[in-house]
Scaffold this active site. Sequence first.
Site, PDB file in Angstrom:
ATOM      1  N   ASP A 212       7.365  12.488  23.817  1.00  0.00           N
ATOM      2  CA  ASP A 212       7.045  12.276  25.236  1.00  0.00           C
ATOM      3  C   ASP A 212       5.883  11.291  25.383  1.00  0.00           C
ATOM      4  OD1 ASP A 212       5.053  13.953  24.322  1.00  0.00           O
ATOM      5  OD2 ASP A 212       5.289  15.464  25.901  1.00  0.00           O
ATOM      6  N   SER A 213       5.320  10.845  24.252  1.00  0.00           N
ATOM      7  CA  SER A 213       4.369   9.735  24.276  1.00  0.00           C
ATOM      8  C   SER A 213       5.029   8.481  24.849  1.00  0.00           C
ATOM      9  CB  SER A 213       3.817   9.460  22.871  1.00  0.00           C
ATOM     10  OG  SER A 213       4.865   9.306  21.943  1.00  0.00           O
TER      11      SER A 213
ATOM     12  N   LYS B 177      11.624  19.349  20.040  1.00  0.00           N
ATOM     13  CA  LYS B 177      10.248  19.751  19.697  1.00  0.00           C
ATOM     14  C   LYS B 177       9.593  20.360  20.938  1.00  0.00           C
ATOM     15  CE  LYS B 177       6.783  16.647  18.848  1.00  0.00           C
ATOM     16  NZ  LYS B 177       5.858  16.906  19.990  1.00  0.00           N
TER      17      LYS B 177
ATOM     18  N   GLU C 258       5.940  22.063  22.476  1.00  0.00           N
ATOM     19  CA  GLU C 258       4.496  22.271  22.303  1.00  0.00           C
ATOM     20  C   GLU C 258       4.130  23.733  22.558  1.00  0.00           C
ATOM     21  OE1 GLU C 258       1.986  19.548  24.443  1.00  0.00           O
ATOM     22  OE2 GLU C 258       2.993  17.789  23.609  1.00  0.00           O
TER      23      GLU C 258
ATOM     24  N   GLU D  26      -1.173  18.497  15.205  1.00  0.00           N
ATOM     25  CA  GLU D  26      -1.807  17.283  15.745  1.00  0.00           C
ATOM     26  C   GLU D  26      -3.316  17.475  15.865  1.00  0.00           C
ATOM     27  OE1 GLU D  26       0.065  15.583  19.182  1.00  0.00           O
ATOM     28  OE2 GLU D  26      -1.558  14.140  19.482  1.00  0.00           O
TER      29      GLU D  26
HETATM   30  O1  KIV Z   1       5.008  12.486  21.680  1.00  0.00           O
HETATM   31  C1  KIV Z   1       4.619  12.198  20.539  1.00  0.00           C
HETATM   32  O2  KIV Z   1       4.574  11.034  20.126  1.00  0.00           O
HETATM   33  C2  KIV Z   1       4.201  13.291  19.673  1.00  0.00           C
HETATM   34  C3  KIV Z   1       3.580  12.934  18.365  1.00  0.00           C
HETATM   35  C4  KIV Z   1       2.203  12.438  18.566  1.00  0.00           C
HETATM   36  C5  KIV Z   1       3.638  14.047  17.397  1.00  0.00           C
HETATM   37  O3  KIV Z   1       4.338  14.420  20.026  1.00  0.00           O
END
Ligand code: KIV
Length: 262
Positions: free
Chosen positions: A42-43, A110, A112, A179
């Site tokens: 989600d980055s 994934k 969180e 992280e």
């Molecule tokens: O969204 C992302 O890029 C991440 C990584 C930093 C692990 O969750």
Amino acid sequence: MTVNDFAEMKRSGRRISMITCYDYWSAQIIDQSTVDCILVGDSVAMIIHGYENTIPATVEMMALHVSAVSRGAPNKFIVADMPFLSVRKGLKHAMDSVETLMRAGAQAVKIEGVSGHEEIIHHIVESGVPVMGHLGLTPQSVHQFGGYPVQGRKEDEVTALKAEAKQLQELGCFSIVLECVKSDTARTLTRSLQIPTIGIGAGPDTDGQILVLHDMLDLFKNVDPRFVRHYVRGHQLVLDSLNHFDSDVKEGSFPSAEESYL
Ligand code: KIV
């Protein structure tokens, strides 16, 4: 790589490499590389869309990028991030979101954190969808953290992280991203688990490492967290190429005869 290889790589001590990816062209390059697997993180909200944090990422935004990446990297294991609040609005909303991401081409999701959505994680795993956990600094909680502080420094944080990691393993997660976790805490967590840990800013003793592709390529000037290694000066390379193109156009040396239909 399949989901089974994660446990096998941990057992045999082979480190896992993972990289973020959000689009078709870079997915094609990653597909040709030896990097093990891809995270459509989600980055993407920050890196591609220019937002300040990951909160604006939506399931629709994620799905669009997952589908582009899956077309570019058909041979890689692709994990998609469940975006902000997508596991906090009840089971149906979470399962609809998982369905959208998996149908877009992900092989796993994934999530969180764990507290408060344990049952949802369990249900997703029981539904046949591999789940990667994410502990330590969880950027979707940036406003609760009040920034991006390193985790696992204090005794109570270490105790909480150990309990959460164990819980994620028991819920059936196949691996956990750690992280911005103090290195010795990440090492302790890694040694306490049967499933692999994948670190970002968590030191050298996790079972694998992940970096944001654009950080690794140094595409953003002035983004220089301690844990990033730049493998190329991408920002300067692209800038120099653009200026070179511009001067070629202006002095009339582009296009040449070879670059023209005669
Ligand atoms: O969204 C992302 O890029 C991440 C990584 C930093 C692990 O969750």
